[in-house]
Design an enzyme around this catalytic site. Structure first.
Site, mmCIF file in Angstrom:
data_model
loop_
_atom_site.group_PDB
_atom_site.id
_atom_site.type_symbol
_atom_site.label_atom_id
_atom_site.label_comp_id
_atom_site.label_asym_id
_atom_site.label_seq_id
_atom_site.Cartn_x
_atom_site.Cartn_y
_atom_site.Cartn_z
ATOM 1 N N ARG A 182 0.827 -1.215 0.000
ATOM 2 C CA ARG A 182 0.000 0.000 0.000
ATOM 3 C C ARG A 182 0.857 1.259 0.000
ATOM 4 N NH1 ARG A 182 -2.145 1.990 4.345
ATOM 5 N NH2 ARG A 182 -2.440 -0.012 5.387
ATOM 6 N N TYR A 215 -17.550 15.311 -16.327
ATOM 7 C CA TYR A 215 -17.956 13.913 -16.244
ATOM 8 C C TYR A 215 -19.076 13.782 -15.191
ATOM 9 C CZ TYR A 215 -17.614 8.946 -15.128
ATOM 10 O OH TYR A 215 -17.895 7.634 -14.888
ATOM 11 N N ASP A 254 -9.008 17.944 -15.821
ATOM 12 C CA ASP A 254 -9.279 16.556 -16.190
ATOM 13 C C ASP A 254 -8.949 16.433 -17.676
ATOM 14 O OD1 ASP A 254 -10.383 14.123 -17.011
ATOM 15 O OD2 ASP A 254 -11.931 14.183 -15.450
ATOM 16 N N LYS A 273 -9.850 4.992 -19.736
ATOM 17 C CA LYS A 273 -10.226 5.388 -21.089
ATOM 18 C C LYS A 273 -9.044 5.194 -22.041
ATOM 19 C CE LYS A 273 -13.867 6.295 -18.708
ATOM 20 N NZ LYS A 273 -14.154 7.589 -18.117
HETATM 21 C C1 LIG Z 1 -14.594 8.086 -16.918
HETATM 22 C C2 LIG Z 1 -14.204 9.445 -16.512
HETATM 23 C C3 LIG Z 1 -13.904 9.748 -15.180
HETATM 24 C C4 LIG Z 1 -14.026 8.715 -14.070
HETATM 25 O O1 LIG Z 1 -13.059 7.713 -14.213
HETATM 26 P P1 LIG Z 1 -13.261 6.193 -13.666
HETATM 27 O O2 LIG Z 1 -11.983 5.557 -14.092
HETATM 28 O O3 LIG Z 1 -14.479 5.647 -14.306
HETATM 29 O O4 LIG Z 1 -13.394 6.308 -12.192
HETATM 30 C C5 LIG Z 1 -13.491 11.035 -14.879
HETATM 31 N N1 LIG Z 1 -13.399 11.977 -15.833
HETATM 32 C C6 LIG Z 1 -13.692 11.734 -17.119
HETATM 33 C C7 LIG Z 1 -13.572 12.819 -18.132
HETATM 34 C C8 LIG Z 1 -14.110 10.458 -17.499
HETATM 35 O O5 LIG Z 1 -14.423 10.229 -18.777
#
Ligand SMILES: *Cc1c(COP(=O)(O)O)cnc(C)c1O
Length: 423
Positions: free
Chosen positions: A62, A115, A180, A205
């Protein structure tokens, strides 16, 4: 500093030749033998303090994992950051950044659209964060004495709304800005070079790219990374080393995948803009979607996501999703295969309905994460699905007006004269 194509292939692999191996070793240990108690205590102090020096023993998984740390170095190099810190999901990464910034009980400024999960995390009050929703032009006036962070997503999910990162950073003044960067990927946009403090990814993604890993990562300064590592140690929102090994493998093809998908998305957006069954198309490659010239100013390309509004609203949108044969009707994005989803009914279901309406997330809106298939096959499938839903096909005799207007935030973009279809 090497070029992006070199960085994705070699990033985080500097020590492999010395180790005498070609691919990053996968270390699954949960605990590590200590050589002497004194050394173990010193190593533990280093890690508990947020240190990331790979020459210390990890002590316990961890606190540190060498396989995860290698992938983090690759991401840091790509984002032109001193360090990157990986988490078990994108939402874990966002939560950790909010915690590290001291946001609990304090104030955050955020620009919609975000998101759906991020919007919900802030709007629900779950973390006891007070949020002011700003537009790209009202960030400065939204800042308060106890604002700890400004959060922006560009291109925004799902409408592909573009925000000028340098301008937001200037408006934020001393308040650090979190971008983001999931939609753009570090191939197309590197927020830290534009003044942002953190560049965050849902690595689930495009960074993963094959739909088989959930992960998140934040690139930032070493000082900020120490705070994030301390939060990760304390809260346990870890990335599994097996997932990190998959992510590191996927990193080598990131630039190839992003550029191939982007070329397909640009072509599909161009064709959709002339489809008689389509009311609006949004992709940063369309001039009407980028009236401020933001792509040229801060990106190396428009990316691989597009949205379009099908004539006939919710019912037609549902029919398109049920009629595609090659495209996959599924949420998520950035995979090699093309995914189509309905933001209002799925990814952004948790967002306040009035916020959905004001950010252009309507009942007929569909989001497409374009993959790397043959673009003509994708087009044929989209066209036949839209034809089932609307009765209009590009092959049919009926030809509608040419439309390439974005479903953008109404007060952000002026209404082009004569755009849109008569009711
Ligand atoms: C999918 C997504 C998230 C969240 O990510 P997870 O891996 O599903 O927790 C945050 N920001 C954007 C732009 C996303 O497309």
């Amino acid at each position: 500093m090497t070029g992006i194509e070199t960085t994705v292939v070699h990033g985080g692999r500097e020590d492999l030749r010395r180790l005498g191996v070609h691919t990053p070793p996968l270390d699954r240990s949960t605990t590590y033998p200590v050589r002497t108690l004194a050394e173990g205590t010193e190593d533990l102090d280093h890690l508990a303090d947020g240190g990331g020096d790979p020459h210390h023993s990890p002590i316990y998984a961890r606190l540190h994992n060498p396989t995860v740390a290698r992938w983090e170095r690759g991401i840091a190099e790509l984002e032109r950051a001193e360090a990157a810190v990986a988490f078990g999901s994108g939402m874990a990464a966002i939560t950790a950044t909010l915690l590290a910034a001291g946001a609990i009980g304090r104030h955050v400024v955020a620009i919609r659209p975000l998101y759906g999960g991020t919007d919900h995390l802030l709007a629900s009050g779950l973390l006891h964060i007070r949020t002011t929703w700003a537009t790209p032009d009202t960030v400065a006036e939204a800042i308060e004495d106890d604002t700890v962070l400004v959060l922006v997503e560009t291109p925004g999910n799902p409408t592909l709304t573009l925000v000028d990162i340098r301008d937001v950073v200037a408006q934020a003044g001393d308040v650090p800005v979190l971008v983001d960067n999931t939609f753009a990927t570090p191939i197309l946009q590197r927020p830290l070079t534009l003044g942002a403090t953190w560049a965050l990814h849902s690595a689930t993604k495009a960074l993963g790219g094959h739909g088989d890993v959930i992960a998140g990562v934040v690139a930032t300064s070493e000082a900020r990374a120490r705070d994030l590592r301390q939060v990760r140690v304390a809260t346990g929102a870890l990335l599994d080393p097996q997932a990190a090994a998959l992510l590191h493998r996927s990193l080598q093809t990131l630039a190839l995948r992003v550029r191939a998908a982007q070329a397909n998305a640009t072509e599909l957006a161009r064709r959709l803009a002339t489809h008689p069954g389509v009311l609006r198309v949004s992709h940063p490659s369309l001039p009407s979607c980028d009236q401020r010239g933001i792509v040229a100013r801060q990106m190396d390309g428009p990316g691989s996501l597009l949205t379009f509004e099908v004539a006939g609203g919710l019912e037609a949108a549902g029919t398109v999703m049920e009629s595609v044969r090659l495209l996959i009707p599924a949420v998520s994005l950035g995979a090699n295969d093309t995914l189509i989803e309905h933001p209002a009914g799925l990814t952004h279901r948790v967002v306040d309905p009035s916020a959905l309406a004001s950010t252009g997330i309507g009942p007929g809106l569909l989001r497409v994460s374009v993959g790397v298939e043959d673009v003509d096959d994708l087009w044929a499938d989209l066209d036949q699905a839209i034809a089932v839903a609307t009765g209009f096909s590009v092959h049919g005799a009926v030809q509608g007006p040419e439309v390439e207007r974005c479903p953008a935030v109404p007060d952000q973009l002026p209404e082009p004269a004569g755009a849109g279809r008569p009711a």
